[in-house]
Design a protein around this motif. Structure first.
Motif, mmCIF file in Angstrom:
data_model
loop_
_atom_site.group_PDB
_atom_site.id
_atom_site.type_symbol
_atom_site.label_atom_id
_atom_site.label_comp_id
_atom_site.label_asym_id
_atom_site.label_seq_id
_atom_site.Cartn_x
_atom_site.Cartn_y
_atom_site.Cartn_z
ATOM 1 N N GLU A 1 5.421 -3.106 -9.125
ATOM 2 C CA GLU A 1 4.367 -2.848 -8.153
ATOM 3 C C GLU A 1 4.513 -1.426 -7.629
ATOM 4 O O GLU A 1 5.610 -0.974 -7.330
ATOM 5 C CB GLU A 1 4.429 -3.849 -6.994
ATOM 6 N N THR B 1 -1.667 -1.634 -3.233
ATOM 7 C CA THR B 1 -0.530 -1.975 -4.075
ATOM 8 C C THR B 1 -1.069 -2.559 -5.372
ATOM 9 O O THR B 1 -1.901 -3.457 -5.362
ATOM 10 C CB THR B 1 0.397 -2.983 -3.368
ATOM 11 N N MET B 2 -0.560 -2.007 -6.484
ATOM 12 C CA MET B 2 -1.078 -2.331 -7.819
ATOM 13 C C MET B 2 0.091 -2.625 -8.748
ATOM 14 O O MET B 2 1.152 -2.030 -8.615
ATOM 15 C CB MET B 2 -1.861 -1.098 -8.297
ATOM 16 N N THR B 3 -0.126 -3.531 -9.701
ATOM 17 C CA THR B 3 0.905 -3.825 -10.703
ATOM 18 C C THR B 3 0.831 -2.811 -11.843
ATOM 19 O O THR B 3 -0.114 -2.022 -11.924
ATOM 20 C CB THR B 3 0.728 -5.230 -11.305
ATOM 21 N N VAL C 1 -6.908 3.798 -4.319
ATOM 22 C CA VAL C 1 -6.881 3.149 -5.637
ATOM 23 C C VAL C 1 -6.564 4.185 -6.715
ATOM 24 O O VAL C 1 -5.717 3.958 -7.583
ATOM 25 C CB VAL C 1 -8.217 2.423 -5.940
ATOM 26 N N ALA D 1 -2.949 5.069 -6.629
ATOM 27 C CA ALA D 1 -2.139 3.999 -7.218
ATOM 28 C C ALA D 1 -2.212 4.029 -8.742
ATOM 29 O O ALA D 1 -1.194 3.881 -9.422
ATOM 30 C CB ALA D 1 -2.588 2.641 -6.689
ATOM 31 N N VAL D 2 -3.404 4.249 -9.285
ATOM 32 C CA VAL D 2 -3.560 4.320 -10.747
ATOM 33 C C VAL D 2 -2.717 5.461 -11.307
ATOM 34 O O VAL D 2 -1.996 5.289 -12.299
ATOM 35 C CB VAL D 2 -5.048 4.488 -11.142
ATOM 36 N N HIS E 1 -2.355 -2.581 -13.660
ATOM 37 C CA HIS E 1 -3.488 -2.103 -12.863
ATOM 38 C C HIS E 1 -4.210 -3.215 -12.112
ATOM 39 O O HIS E 1 -5.374 -3.071 -11.768
ATOM 40 C CB HIS E 1 -4.485 -1.308 -13.722
ATOM 41 N N ASP E 2 -3.525 -4.316 -11.854
ATOM 42 C CA ASP E 2 -4.110 -5.368 -11.021
ATOM 43 C C ASP E 2 -3.806 -5.034 -9.566
ATOM 44 O O ASP E 2 -2.646 -4.799 -9.204
ATOM 45 C CB ASP E 2 -3.510 -6.739 -11.348
ATOM 46 N N VAL E 3 -4.827 -5.036 -8.721
ATOM 47 C CA VAL E 3 -4.623 -4.769 -7.301
ATOM 48 C C VAL E 3 -4.069 -6.035 -6.655
ATOM 49 O O VAL E 3 -4.661 -7.100 -6.744
ATOM 50 C CB VAL E 3 -5.938 -4.326 -6.617
ATOM 51 N N LYS E 4 -2.908 -5.904 -6.011
ATOM 52 C CA LYS E 4 -2.248 -7.037 -5.364
ATOM 53 C C LYS E 4 -2.549 -7.100 -3.867
ATOM 54 O O LYS E 4 -2.718 -8.174 -3.322
ATOM 55 C CB LYS E 4 -0.727 -6.939 -5.548
#
Length: 106
Positions: free
Chosen positions: A29, A42-44, A74, A77-78, A47-50
């Motif tokens: 994360e 927070t992203m995995t 976003v 995070a990417v 690229h999944d937003v948690k």
């Protein structure tokens, strides 16, 4: 023949290591932020937003400002996920003697 067998074994080991690394990266994360941390995403590694965290002080801003801050968080995070993934996968490819200009698919 022994050289080909060794090469195949190395390739199979690298493939297994690569799959394990990708699974680990997917669990990772990373947090991107905007406005000095007032908006956080927070992203995995996939690229999944948690989570999305928005400070109460930002909620009084016009909607367009909040939308821009969310987009910026976003995007941050990417970029962080991509950088982390590149760094992590670079270690796997370091032992290979690839021809100049040859890129692995990541």
């Amino acid at each position: 023949m022994k050289g080909i067998n060794d090469l195949m074994q190395q390739a199979q080991k690298m493939q297994a290591d690569m799959q394990k690394a990708q699974e680990e990266l997917a669990k990772t994360e990373v947090t991107g932020e905007a406005a000095a941390g007032l908006v956080r995403v927070t992203m995995t590694g996939r690229h999944d937003v948690k989570r999305v965290r928005i400070d109460d002080s930002v909620l009084s801003e016009p909607r367009e400002v909040l939308e821009d801050l969310l987009a910026a968080a976003v995007n941050d995070a990417v970029r962080r996920v991509e950088a982390h993934n590149r760094e992590s996968m670079a270690g796997l490819a370091s032992g290979l003697n690839l021809p100049p200009g040859f890129k692995l698919p990541f």
